[in-house]
Design a protein around this motif. Sequence first.
Motif, PDB file in Angstrom:
ATOM      1  N   HIS A 230      98.028  89.154  78.887  1.00  0.00           N
ATOM      2  CA  HIS A 230      99.307  88.642  79.389  1.00  0.00           C
ATOM      3  C   HIS A 230     100.359  89.747  79.417  1.00  0.00           C
ATOM      4  O   HIS A 230     101.073  89.916  80.423  1.00  0.00           O
ATOM      5  N   THR A 234     101.824  91.448  82.817  1.00  0.00           N
ATOM      6  CA  THR A 234     103.252  91.282  83.110  1.00  0.00           C
ATOM      7  C   THR A 234     103.932  92.628  83.338  1.00  0.00           C
ATOM      8  O   THR A 234     104.738  92.791  84.271  1.00  0.00           O
ATOM      9  N   GLU A 237     102.791  94.165  86.671  1.00  0.00           N
ATOM     10  CA  GLU A 237     103.454  93.470  87.784  1.00  0.00           C
ATOM     11  C   GLU A 237     104.911  93.879  87.883  1.00  0.00           C
ATOM     12  O   GLU A 237     105.452  94.041  88.993  1.00  0.00           O
TER      13      GLU A 237
END
Length: 520
Positions: A230, A234, A237
């Motif tokens: 995660h 994140t 991105e």
Amino acid sequence: MINSGAFMADIVLTTLNAKYIHAAFGLRYLMANLGGLKSRACLVEFDINQRPLDVVEALLARRPCIIGFGVYIWNVALTTEVVATLKRVRPDIVVVLGGPEVSFEVEEQEIVRLADYVITGEADLAFAELCSQLLAGTLPAEKVIAAELPRLNELALPYDLYTEEDVAHRVIYVEASRGCPFTCEFCLSSLDVPVRQFPLAALLDALQRLLDRGVQQFKFVDRTFNLNLHVSKTILEFFQERHRTGLFVHFEMIPDRLPEALREIIARFPPGALQFEVGIQTFNPEVSRWISRRQDYEKLSENFRFFRSRTGVHLHADLIVGLPGESVESFASGFDRLMALNPQEIQVGILKRLRGTPIARHNAEWQMVYNSSPPYEILQTRLIDFATMQRMRRFARYWDLVGNSGNFLETAPLIWSKSASPFAAFSRWSDWLYARVGRQSGIALPRLAELLFEFLTGELALNPTAVARALWRDYRRGGRTDKPSFLRDHIPEAAGPSPRRSAARGCKRQARHLAQVTPQ
């Protein structure tokens, strides 16, 4: 010298960086977490090329009551001299030490004897507490203070302390986590508690502020950036959505962990935007077991093939010479295997015995003998004698000059073009070069190019014109136009336009700054 202000200060935070471009990340954490004492403190940075007496003079000019030193493997010798001089001139100034070099085996170190206090471990909050006590006239009972592990959500982040000069000229370090789940015995991270994450929202806000200030190069110092899917997804991105020309982000990755969700994001980045530092260290499964390193070589190889065929990632892969149980033949096999996976850079490191690491448990069985002076490199083992280890040291240095520098993109592969083993071929070149020049540094680029030409055309009997053309293209790729005299007989004056610098070339030049930096 770099400093965060020119005023007098009760508390001075300082260190000797390995190079000017390295910013002391740890000291910025200490400064950010000083609380009410922050206005009474300043940060002053030096580098190891500065004279200790000049460092002392600059520190005393601030008229401090307390000086906190960041101590590392690369600066401990000079910092010891600085502290010794300070204590001779101003014994009343309280000297506080911290950093990995003084967090273990403290009883053996001269610098610890000279200092007033030592904080071991993560001192982000402990340093502020000690300074409060000292300035209030309260003296702690113990000289060595073991810092309690700070909760990362309670730490003030240091990123706003990067100055405009830092942003313009220096490596900007960031981190999303601390700790490492692995137990590799040569690494200090093996002693860390399990991985802890910084609050992601606060980190992303800080990264955005750095981007808004014009930061183009980020180095994440996390030991296992892709451990938490995660978090890594994140952050990738975040940078992918904000990509702009020249943006370059460095991560240290676990080589055999690459879920599809990460693959998809990584493939969207343009060439030269990402660098992954991948610590392989050895391809010998037995050696991996001896040093408590877990690694799936098949998945690692598959991930490398993905990176090289479907992404623009710059791969920087690490191998270590001198691990317990690793012979030259075993290392050579691993080097050749890594070469077949085609990373852009292979960092050949020499094993170091960092203070506190459990690698020392192999000393008797494998007859591990280390240099007693920093950086404590291996001198010989049961399987690699001293003379052979010296040859490997030269191999590593010459590989850096020729294989990693980016100066010989076309010429370097000619060295192993006639051999099934790149290691054997480059070893032949390394031995030949040392026999000719007798040194490992101070070889000017034109001279190195001339020696390559001589070796390739003489020792390997390659076509002189083909070698000259490759060298000339490499030479001009860096923007040079002064044709070396040894090429003039083989290259006509009308040689055509200079080869264009590719994104990969630019990435490689950035990698030379980023990949070899140790966070401070």
